[in-house]
Design a protein around this motif. Structure first.
Motif, PDB file in Angstrom:
ATOM      1  N   THR A   1      -3.562   0.789 -11.788  1.00 48.84           N
ATOM      2  CA  THR A   1      -4.904   0.417 -11.398  1.00 48.84           C
ATOM      3  C   THR A   1      -4.942  -1.001 -11.271  1.00 48.84           C
ATOM      4  OG1 THR A   1      -5.804   2.298 -12.481  1.00 48.84           O
ATOM      5  CG2 THR A   1      -7.435   0.503 -12.101  1.00 48.84           C
TER       6      THR A   1
ATOM      7  N   LYS B   1      -6.437  -4.788  -3.466  1.00 44.81           N
ATOM      8  CA  LYS B   1      -7.363  -4.823  -2.722  1.00 44.81           C
ATOM      9  C   LYS B   1      -8.024  -6.068  -2.613  1.00 44.81           C
ATOM     10  CE  LYS B   1     -11.907  -2.472  -3.236  1.00 44.81           C
ATOM     11  NZ  LYS B   1     -12.867  -1.752  -4.040  1.00 44.81           N
TER      12      LYS B   1
ATOM     13  N   GLU C   1       0.819  -1.109  -0.052  1.00 48.54           N
ATOM     14  CA  GLU C   1       0.001  -0.059  -0.003  1.00 48.54           C
ATOM     15  C   GLU C   1       0.837   1.294   0.064  1.00 48.54           C
ATOM     16  OE1 GLU C   1      -3.171   0.603  -0.180  1.00 48.54           O
ATOM     17  OE2 GLU C   1      -3.578  -1.481  -0.905  1.00 48.54           O
TER      18      GLU C   1
ATOM     19  N   ARG D   1      -8.003   5.338   2.280  1.00 50.00           N
ATOM     20  CA  ARG D   1      -8.645   5.621   0.925  1.00 50.00           C
ATOM     21  C   ARG D   1      -8.983   6.830   0.893  1.00 50.00           C
ATOM     22  NH1 ARG D   1     -10.878   0.420   1.819  1.00 50.00           N
ATOM     23  NH2 ARG D   1     -12.736   1.516   2.239  1.00 50.00           N
TER      24      ARG D   1
ATOM     25  N   LEU E   1       2.454   1.569  -3.412  1.00 49.70           N
ATOM     26  CA  LEU E   1       1.127   2.043  -4.215  1.00 49.70           C
ATOM     27  C   LEU E   1       1.117   3.581  -4.118  1.00 49.70           C
ATOM     28  CD1 LEU E   1      -1.264  -0.878  -4.070  1.00 49.70           C
ATOM     29  CD2 LEU E   1      -0.128  -0.165  -6.245  1.00 49.70           C
TER      30      LEU E   1
ATOM     31  N   LYS F   1      -3.388  -2.155  -7.946  1.00 54.71           N
ATOM     32  CA  LYS F   1      -4.160  -1.640  -6.713  1.00 54.71           C
ATOM     33  C   LYS F   1      -5.226  -2.725  -6.670  1.00 54.71           C
ATOM     34  CE  LYS F   1      -3.628   3.143  -6.862  1.00 54.71           C
ATOM     35  NZ  LYS F   1      -4.416   4.702  -7.000  1.00 54.71           N
TER      36      LYS F   1
ATOM     37  N   ASP G   1       1.666   6.178  -7.084  1.00 58.47           N
ATOM     38  CA  ASP G   1       0.547   7.221  -7.555  1.00 58.47           C
ATOM     39  C   ASP G   1       0.988   8.570  -7.482  1.00 58.47           C
ATOM     40  OD1 ASP G   1      -1.955   7.806  -8.259  1.00 58.47           O
ATOM     41  OD2 ASP G   1      -2.827   7.217  -6.305  1.00 58.47           O
TER      42      ASP G   1
END
Length: 226
Positions: A87, A94, A47, A141, A50, A90, A54
């Protein structure tokens, strides 16, 4: 130091690919093979990476604004590919989080009747822990979404500033042109005034010559007649 307009973009893209490679290795390794807390720790590291990836994509989107139009389209395609990869990872992350949550729920339902030494928490405590985890994930989030919006706002602000800078340069150029034109008009006006002054002077001189000639002619005629 490379000063080409694509140097920073290429640098951010290279960093992005390195982070993506690290994410891929964790998802295919620790996050996939490990169990329990080790798996959760691996997913937390994923995470964080990520989020870094991003950030790299956002920086690439900012840098693309300064790339010449002739090559801009190919860099836009590279950003689209980067976003698609991000994406995808991710979604994988998830899904793994969801699997961990399901395993925790199944474990809590099996041990809900009576806490044991291996499972010291009752069903109520575990439910509260899961709720807290869910709240934390939701907050994370939202934080990521806020960061994305902030970056988009920053990008829009950069575009506006760039547009304003261009308009200011146009205004300054127009002002310089007007100053030049004003100077030229002033010089032309001065030249015209000098020409008019000389014209009047020539008329006066011409009139004086004519008067002198008339007087001379009159004197000559008077002398001849007398």
């Amino acid at each position: 130091m490379d000063s080409s307009p694509t140097a920073l973009f290429d640098s951010y893209e290279q960093d992005f690919q390195q982070i993506l490679q690290s994410i891929r290795e964790k998802l295919d390794g620790e996050a996939k093979d490990e169990r329990g807390e080790k798996k959760k720790a691996a997913l937390r590291r994923v995470e964080m990476e990520l989020d870094e990836a991003d950030e790299m994509v956002s920086q690439m989107e900012i840098e693309i604004q300064g790339i010449p139009q002739s090559i801009k389209s190919q860099y836009q395609s590279r950003i689209k590919l980067a976003k698609a990869d991000l994406t995808r990872y991710k979604k994988v992350s998830k899904d793994m989080h969801s699997q961990v949550s399901r395993v925790d729920l199944l474990g809590s339902s099996r041990g809900a009747a009576s806490p044991t030494s291996d499972e010291p928490y009752g069903s109520g405590d575990r439910t509260r822990l899961l709720t807290g985890t869910s709240i934390l994930e939701d907050g994370s989030r939202r934080l990521q979404e806020s960061q994305r919006i902030a970056l988009e706002t920053e990008e829009q602000g950069t575009d506006i500033l760039r547009s304003l800078r261009g308009q200011r340069e146009q205004i300054e150029n127009a002002r310089d042109t007007l100053r030049t034109a004003d100077t030229s008009i002033g010089r032309a006006s001065g030249t015209l005034k000098k020409m008019i002054r000389r014209m009047y002077q020539q008329r006066v001189v011409t009139a004086g010559i004519i008067v002198v000639l008339v007087l001379l002619i009159a004197i000559i005629l008077w002398e001849k007649l007398h």
